[in-house]
Design a protein around this motif. Structure first.
Motif, short mmCIF file in Angstrom:
data_model
loop_
_atom_site.label_atom_id
_atom_site.label_comp_id
_atom_site.label_asym_id
_atom_site.label_seq_id
_atom_site.Cartn_x
_atom_site.Cartn_y
_atom_site.Cartn_z
N ARG A 14 0.86 -1.19 0.00
CA ARG A 14 0.00 0.00 0.00
C ARG A 14 0.89 1.23 0.00
NH1 ARG A 14 -2.15 -4.41 0.23
NH2 ARG A 14 -4.35 -4.74 0.65
N ALA A 15 0.49 2.25 -0.73
CA ALA A 15 1.29 3.46 -0.81
C ALA A 15 0.39 4.68 -0.70
CB ALA A 15 2.07 3.51 -2.11
N THR A 16 0.92 5.72 -0.09
CA THR A 16 0.24 6.99 0.00
C THR A 16 0.94 7.96 -0.94
OG1 THR A 16 -0.24 6.55 2.33
CG2 THR A 16 -0.47 8.80 1.59
N ILE A 17 0.16 8.76 -1.65
CA ILE A 17 0.73 9.78 -2.52
C ILE A 17 0.82 11.06 -1.70
CG2 ILE A 17 0.47 11.07 -4.66
CD1 ILE A 17 -1.24 8.69 -5.65
N VAL A 18 2.02 11.60 -1.57
CA VAL A 18 2.23 12.77 -0.73
C VAL A 18 2.97 13.86 -1.48
CG1 VAL A 18 2.30 11.44 1.42
CG2 VAL A 18 4.40 11.87 0.20
N ALA A 19 2.79 15.07 -1.01
CA ALA A 19 3.62 16.20 -1.43
C ALA A 19 4.70 16.33 -0.37
CB ALA A 19 2.79 17.47 -1.51
N ILE A 20 5.95 16.29 -0.80
CA ILE A 20 7.05 16.24 0.14
C ILE A 20 8.22 17.06 -0.40
CG2 ILE A 20 8.04 14.14 -0.82
CD1 ILE A 20 8.51 13.17 2.08
N VAL A 34 -2.05 13.53 -0.41
CA VAL A 34 -2.96 13.92 -1.49
C VAL A 34 -3.62 12.73 -2.16
CG1 VAL A 34 -1.81 16.11 -1.96
CG2 VAL A 34 -1.05 14.05 -3.13
N GLY A 35 -3.42 11.53 -1.65
CA GLY A 35 -4.09 10.38 -2.22
C GLY A 35 -3.46 9.08 -1.77
N PHE A 36 -4.01 7.95 -2.26
CA PHE A 36 -3.39 6.67 -2.00
C PHE A 36 -3.51 5.78 -3.22
CE2 PHE A 36 -7.71 5.39 -0.93
CZ PHE A 36 -7.78 4.10 -1.40
N TYR A 37 -2.67 4.75 -3.26
CA TYR A 37 -2.63 3.83 -4.39
C TYR A 37 -2.47 2.42 -3.87
CZ TYR A 37 -0.77 1.45 -8.51
OH TYR A 37 -0.55 0.58 -9.53
N ASP A 38 -3.35 1.53 -4.32
CA ASP A 38 -3.30 0.12 -3.95
C ASP A 38 -3.14 -0.70 -5.22
OD1 ASP A 38 -3.58 -2.41 -2.96
OD2 ASP A 38 -5.58 -2.12 -2.13
N PRO A 39 -1.92 -1.13 -5.54
CA PRO A 39 -1.71 -1.86 -6.79
C PRO A 39 -2.33 -3.26 -6.78
CG PRO A 39 0.30 -1.80 -5.53
CD PRO A 39 -0.68 -0.93 -4.82
N MET A 40 -2.57 -3.84 -5.62
CA MET A 40 -3.15 -5.17 -5.55
C MET A 40 -4.59 -5.17 -6.07
SD MET A 40 -0.74 -7.07 -4.14
CE MET A 40 -1.41 -8.41 -3.22
N LYS A 41 -5.36 -4.16 -5.68
CA LYS A 41 -6.75 -4.05 -6.12
C LYS A 41 -6.91 -3.05 -7.26
CE LYS A 41 -8.59 -5.08 -1.56
NZ LYS A 41 -9.37 -4.57 -0.45
N VAL A 48 -7.95 15.61 -5.90
CA VAL A 48 -7.59 16.38 -7.09
C VAL A 48 -7.36 17.87 -6.79
CG1 VAL A 48 -8.32 17.04 -9.42
CG2 VAL A 48 -8.70 14.71 -8.60
N PRO A 49 -8.21 18.54 -6.00
CA PRO A 49 -7.91 19.96 -5.72
C PRO A 49 -6.55 20.18 -5.06
CG PRO A 49 -10.15 19.46 -5.09
CD PRO A 49 -9.50 18.15 -5.44
N ALA A 50 -6.17 19.29 -4.15
CA ALA A 50 -4.88 19.43 -3.49
C ALA A 50 -3.74 19.16 -4.47
CB ALA A 50 -4.78 18.46 -2.31
N ILE A 51 -3.91 18.19 -5.35
CA ILE A 51 -2.89 17.88 -6.35
C ILE A 51 -2.72 19.06 -7.31
CG2 ILE A 51 -2.34 16.40 -8.32
CD1 ILE A 51 -3.66 14.11 -6.70
N LEU A 52 -3.83 19.62 -7.75
CA LEU A 52 -3.77 20.77 -8.66
C LEU A 52 -3.10 21.96 -7.98
CD1 LEU A 52 -7.25 20.60 -10.38
CD2 LEU A 52 -5.04 19.96 -11.33
N TYR A 53 -3.36 22.14 -6.69
CA TYR A 53 -2.74 23.23 -5.93
C TYR A 53 -1.22 23.12 -5.99
CZ TYR A 53 -1.16 25.91 -1.89
OH TYR A 53 -0.50 26.78 -1.06
N PHE A 54 -0.70 21.92 -5.74
CA PHE A 54 0.76 21.74 -5.74
C PHE A 54 1.34 21.80 -7.15
CE2 PHE A 54 -0.08 19.91 -1.51
CZ PHE A 54 0.85 20.63 -0.78
#
Length: 86
Positions: A14-20, A34-41, A48-54
């Motif tokens: 499991r992974a979290t997408i972050v601004a760092i 700003v989100g998460f990603y589960d490659p298993m499922k 999206v608003p936070a991603i667009l902000y960055f």
């Protein structure tokens, strides 16, 4: 400089997408989740608003995050937002 990248936390695969900050370690302190990603499922949740902000302020996504954002068509929203301001 700020990057959008994956940060491992929680269960395996499991992974979290972050601004760092670039100078921080992969598991270091992030600016915002700003989100998460589960490659298993093959599930992705994106704030999206936070991603667009960055992205509008110059954040650079890593290769994997770029592919996830491209698949979710976030860059199309980014280009439409930039035309509104110009």
């Amino acid at each position: 400089m700020v990057k959008l990248r994956l940060k491992r936390c929680g269960r395996k695969q499991r992974a979290t997408i972050v601004a760092i900050d670039v100078r921080s370690r992969r598991e270091g302190k992030d600016l915002r989740k700003v989100g998460f990603y589960d490659p298993m499922k093959n599930q992705t949740y994106l704030n999206v608003p936070a991603i667009l902000y960055f992205l509008e302020r110059g954040a650079q996504p890593t290769g994997t995050v770029h592919n996830l954002l491209k698949k979710a068509e976030v860059f199309k929203e980014l280009s439409s937002n930039q035309t509104k301001f110009n």
